[in-house]
Scaffold this active site. Structure first.
Site, PDB file in Angstrom:
ATOM      1  N   CYS A  77       4.673  10.495   8.638  1.00  0.00           N
ATOM      2  CA  CYS A  77       5.817   9.953   7.910  1.00  0.00           C
ATOM      3  C   CYS A  77       7.113  10.667   8.307  1.00  0.00           C
ATOM      4  O   CYS A  77       7.620  10.459   9.398  1.00  0.00           O
ATOM      5  CB  CYS A  77       5.548   9.979   6.408  1.00  0.00           C
ATOM      6  SG  CYS A  77       6.624   8.876   5.463  1.00  0.00           S
ATOM      7  N   ILE A 132       4.328   5.662   1.850  1.00  0.00           N
ATOM      8  CA  ILE A 132       5.316   6.101   0.859  1.00  0.00           C
ATOM      9  C   ILE A 132       6.651   6.281   1.582  1.00  0.00           C
ATOM     10  O   ILE A 132       6.784   7.187   2.397  1.00  0.00           O
ATOM     11  CB  ILE A 132       4.885   7.423   0.190  1.00  0.00           C
ATOM     12  CG1 ILE A 132       3.509   7.264  -0.471  1.00  0.00           C
ATOM     13  CG2 ILE A 132       5.934   7.880  -0.820  1.00  0.00           C
ATOM     14  CD1 ILE A 132       2.879   8.568  -0.911  1.00  0.00           C
ATOM     15  N   ARG A 133       7.585   5.404   1.309  1.00  0.00           N
ATOM     16  CA  ARG A 133       8.885   5.424   2.008  1.00  0.00           C
ATOM     17  C   ARG A 133       8.655   5.526   3.514  1.00  0.00           C
ATOM     18  O   ARG A 133       9.320   6.266   4.230  1.00  0.00           O
ATOM     19  CB  ARG A 133       9.750   6.595   1.506  1.00  0.00           C
ATOM     20  CG  ARG A 133      10.101   6.485   0.045  1.00  0.00           C
ATOM     21  CD  ARG A 133      10.851   7.692  -0.460  1.00  0.00           C
ATOM     22  NE  ARG A 133      12.108   7.849   0.251  1.00  0.00           N
ATOM     23  CZ  ARG A 133      12.712   9.015   0.430  1.00  0.00           C
ATOM     24  NH1 ARG A 133      12.186  10.123  -0.031  1.00  0.00           N
ATOM     25  NH2 ARG A 133      13.854   9.081   1.069  1.00  0.00           N
ATOM     26  N   HIS A 168       0.390   8.370   5.255  1.00  0.00           N
ATOM     27  CA  HIS A 168      -0.006   9.716   4.833  1.00  0.00           C
ATOM     28  C   HIS A 168      -1.533   9.824   4.814  1.00  0.00           C
ATOM     29  O   HIS A 168      -2.160   9.493   3.807  1.00  0.00           O
ATOM     30  CB  HIS A 168       0.521  10.007   3.422  1.00  0.00           C
ATOM     31  CG  HIS A 168       2.000  10.190   3.342  1.00  0.00           C
ATOM     32  ND1 HIS A 168       2.592  11.433   3.370  1.00  0.00           N
ATOM     33  CD2 HIS A 168       3.002   9.291   3.244  1.00  0.00           C
ATOM     34  CE1 HIS A 168       3.905  11.294   3.284  1.00  0.00           C
ATOM     35  NE2 HIS A 168       4.179  10.006   3.216  1.00  0.00           N
ATOM     36  N   GLU A 170      -3.293  12.404   4.541  1.00  0.00           N
ATOM     37  CA  GLU A 170      -3.721  13.470   3.629  1.00  0.00           C
ATOM     38  C   GLU A 170      -3.923  12.960   2.202  1.00  0.00           C
ATOM     39  O   GLU A 170      -4.506  13.649   1.368  1.00  0.00           O
ATOM     40  CB  GLU A 170      -2.717  14.639   3.653  1.00  0.00           C
ATOM     41  CG  GLU A 170      -1.402  14.399   2.953  1.00  0.00           C
ATOM     42  CD  GLU A 170      -0.391  13.563   3.738  1.00  0.00           C
ATOM     43  OE1 GLU A 170       0.744  13.424   3.254  1.00  0.00           O
ATOM     44  OE2 GLU A 170      -0.730  13.039   4.819  1.00  0.00           O
TER      45      GLU A 170
END
Length: 193
Positions: A77, A132-133, A168, A170
């Site tokens: 990201c 996420i974004r 992401h 993770e």
């Protein structure tokens, strides 16, 4: 073999926990000397503008660039945005490690975050990952390996010892993308012996 996780800002502790789960020695990287003890580097997600400023503040810009010439680096990201050759936001000083252009927040703001099952080329199954974004990547050359897509948009790209994802990993139950990067690092370490 030790993998470093850049720990200036963002979700670095989650990457460290996954590496712990996979029994891979890892350290949190905050200063130049830390690079002497690692064989690969993960640049985590977070806020790309802040991360860019902190890399400059801690005088790590050239250290990361030089490290990447002979070691594997994986950006997720915001980390991927920093690794890009270009970014749609001129305020971000990119490391120019992989020949892509990143478009910040392409998939929406924080409130627009989503998870999606995506096919990864090196797996025989789909994995569920979080956006996420997340940035969009435009490939600026034909020599990039696109390992995963959402629609027509590449979301996991490899070029030699560089790996970037707009998602992401993770935050996923799957550790497959981390395992892939670990193998990249292992193979790179062997080639230098």
């Amino acid at each position: 073999m030790t993998i470093g996780v850049l720990a200036l800002q963002g979700d670095f502790s989650l990457h460290s926990k996954i590496l712990d789960r996979l029994n891979v020695k890892n350290i949190l990287v905050r200063k130049k000397e830390d690079f002497d003890n690692i064989n690969g580097l993960i640049i985590p997600g977070g806020e790309s503008t802040v991360l860019s400023l902190l890399i400059k503040k801690f005088n790590l810009f050239n250290k990361i660039k030089n490290f990447s010439k002979s070691h594997c680096v994986y950006g997720t990201c915001a980390g991927a945005i920093l690794m890009s050759k270009k970014c749609d936001d001129n305020k971000i000083n990119t490391l120019s490690l992989i020949n892509i252009k990143s478009f910040r927040n392409f998939y929406g703001r924080q409130i627009d975050s989503f998870t999606k099952n995506i096919t990864i080329n090196f797996l025989k199954k789909k994995i569920n990952v979080s956006f996420i974004r997340a940035p969009k990547f435009d490939c600026l050359s034909n020599d990039l390996d696109i390992l995963g897509k959402v629609g027509d948009n590449p979301v996991l790209i490899k070029k030699e010892n560089m790996l970037v994802s707009s998602f992401h990993p993770e935050l996923s139950n799957s550790t497959e993308v981390h395992k892939y990067f670990i193998n990249m690092v292992k193979n790179n370490v062997k080639s230098f012996k």
